[in-house]
Design a protein around this motif. Structure first.
Motif, short mmCIF file in Angstrom:
data_model
loop_
_atom_site.label_atom_id
_atom_site.label_comp_id
_atom_site.label_asym_id
_atom_site.label_seq_id
_atom_site.Cartn_x
_atom_site.Cartn_y
_atom_site.Cartn_z
N ASP A 108 0.83 -1.22 0.00
CA ASP A 108 0.00 0.00 0.00
C ASP A 108 0.86 1.26 0.00
N HIS A 109 0.29 2.28 -0.62
CA HIS A 109 0.87 3.63 -0.57
C HIS A 109 -0.04 4.48 0.29
N VAL B 238 -0.74 8.45 1.79
CA VAL B 238 -0.44 9.88 1.72
C VAL B 238 -0.81 10.51 3.05
N GLN C 52 6.14 1.29 7.56
CA GLN C 52 7.10 1.39 6.46
C GLN C 52 8.39 0.64 6.80
N ILE D 252 4.31 -0.70 3.83
CA ILE D 252 3.76 0.43 3.08
C ILE D 252 4.85 1.39 2.63
N GLU D 253 4.46 2.27 1.71
CA GLU D 253 5.27 3.41 1.32
C GLU D 253 4.49 4.66 1.72
N THR D 254 5.17 5.63 2.31
CA THR D 254 4.49 6.82 2.83
C THR D 254 5.01 8.08 2.13
N GLU D 255 4.09 8.98 1.83
CA GLU D 255 4.45 10.27 1.24
C GLU D 255 3.85 11.39 2.07
N LYS E 113 -1.30 7.74 -5.90
CA LYS E 113 -0.80 6.76 -6.87
C LYS E 113 -1.86 5.67 -7.08
N ASN F 263 -1.65 2.67 -6.24
CA ASN F 263 -1.73 1.80 -5.07
C ASN F 263 -1.97 2.55 -3.76
N THR F 264 -2.39 3.84 -3.85
CA THR F 264 -2.68 4.59 -2.63
C THR F 264 -3.92 3.99 -1.95
N LYS F 265 -3.75 3.56 -0.71
CA LYS F 265 -4.85 2.96 0.05
C LYS F 265 -5.60 4.01 0.85
#
Length: 386
Positions: free
Chosen positions: A91-92, A94, A111, A116-119, A139, A141-143
């Motif tokens: 998951d991404h 934000v 992360q 997950i990836e976090t922005e 994105k 894949n943004t959850k």
């Protein structure tokens, strides 16, 4: 203590209304038993108070089903359950530079664990997010998008409805940390497009510490991450799927729920808009007074709109901690110094390099005299040659 000028209401509102203290004491003396576990009168009456508190809070955020309002220790506790219960590998997410560590740390650990990836979306020079920046960060894949409704450092209230609309159009879950806003700023989850709202009870809701919770809209896929007793279907070995049991296990903090019940009633009786108007007028007086003092730097918006009564400042040549100590020892003024558990706000402001700010935050029992005394005290300290 009787002469204390308390300007740390963003941490915890103090004092509480007398009705909160009285109701907590009387409730626990009479109803300090487990709700939902037994059929005797005291247990039934206790469950009524718990359910009525769920109902009041659900209505406060525009929720339709009181059982989807679940209790926890505080916002950090609920955010851990919500974020860990939604996030899945790949998951991404934000979020923003305005967040409290109650959001930053759970996401960081997810992360670190490779899930997950976090922005982090930044804010402008007035302290506000731009919804388009959130949209650009999404994105495939943004959850979920996780946003602090109101900053605990600079007090800015974010454009939640606009961000919620973007999330709905993108099919992304929208989680709002309302720790600093619930009870101060109207919240309507449906109108604002919010999927989960998380809150704590000891700030604007005028409840005690150790009680908070969340409201989860129907259809939001939150897995339970804790297991235990519920008083319901005890022979079942797996934890219950339905709300509120899905996010609750064990005996509730009953005296905390009782205090929250009394606090919410008091806030509603006073009127959310009335309380906020009084506090923001005092905030504006404080802002204008501090900005007239040479060598004082304020970190805040320049008007009263979309703003909560929280103000951060520094005095040139002084460490924020030293200013806080002088305000406490010499003037009996209580405030918060440092990074206020929101380090990324200070990264953007540049105050991380000078150990944060001095924060003053106004509450229902703050007076004009308190603000006058605070301005005078800061003026005295700023006049000292360094």
């Amino acid at each position: 203590m009787s002469n204390l000028i308390y300007l740390d209401n963003s941490a915890t509102t103090f004092p509480k209304p007398d009705v909160v203290y009285d109701f907590m004491c009387n409730f626990y003396r009479k109803h300090g038993v487990n709700p939902g576990r037994s059929g005797f009168d005291a247990a039934i009456e206790t469950e009524e108070v718990v359910y009525n508190t769920r109902k009041m809070l659900a209505e406060l955020v525009g929720g339709k089903d009181p059982n989807r309002l679940t209790f926890s220790y505080n916002a950090s506790d609920s955010l851990n359950m919500i974020l860990q219960g939604i996030a899945e590998k790949g998951d991404h997410v934000v979020t923003t530079m305005l967040e409290h560590n109650s959001v930053l740390r759970p996401l960081h650990h997810l992360q670190l664990n490779g899930l997950i990836e976090t922005e982090h979306v930044s804010f402008d020079n007035k302290g506000y997010l731009h919804p388009d920046d959130v949209k650009k960060a999404l994105k495939k894949n943004t959850k979920m998008v996780v946003v602090n409704h109101s900053s605990n450092v600079i007090g800015t209230v974010q454009p939640i409805a606009e961000i919620g609309k973007i999330c709905k159009e993108a099919g992304v879950l929208f989680i709002v940390d309302a720790s600093q806003s619930i009870g101060a700023i109207p919240i309507d989850m449906v109108a604002m497009g919010i999927d989960v709202v998380v809150f704590t009870g000891h700030k604007c809701l005028m409840g005690p510490t150790g009680i908070g919770g969340s409201y989860v809209m129907e259809g939001v896929p939150v897995k339970y991450t804790r297991y235990g007793g519920t008083g319901v279907r005890s022979a079942q070995q797996t934890h219950l799927e339905e709300f509120p049991y899905r996010l609750e296990c064990g005996t509730l903090n009953l005296v905390g729920v009782a205090g929250l019940n009394a606090g919410v009633k008091w806030v509603l009786e006073q009127g959310i808009e009335s309380l906020h108007h009084k506090e923001i007028m005092l905030w504006d007086k404080l802002r204008l007074g501090l900005q007239e003092i040479p060598n004082v730097i304020t970190y805040c918006a320049d008007d009263i709109y979309n703003q909560n009564p929280v103000l951060s400042f520094n005095i040139k040549g002084f460490e924020s901690g030293d200013v806080g100590t002088m305000l406490d020892v010499d003037y009996n003024i209580a405030c918060r110094t440092g990074l206020q558990c929101a380090p990324k706000v200070h990264e953007v402001l540049g105050t991380d390099k000078i150990h944060g700010t001095v924060r003053m935050s106004i509450g229902p029992f703050t007076t004009v005299e308190h603000i006058d005394a605070a301005i005078e005290a800061v003026g005295d300290i700023a006049s000292i040659r360094r």
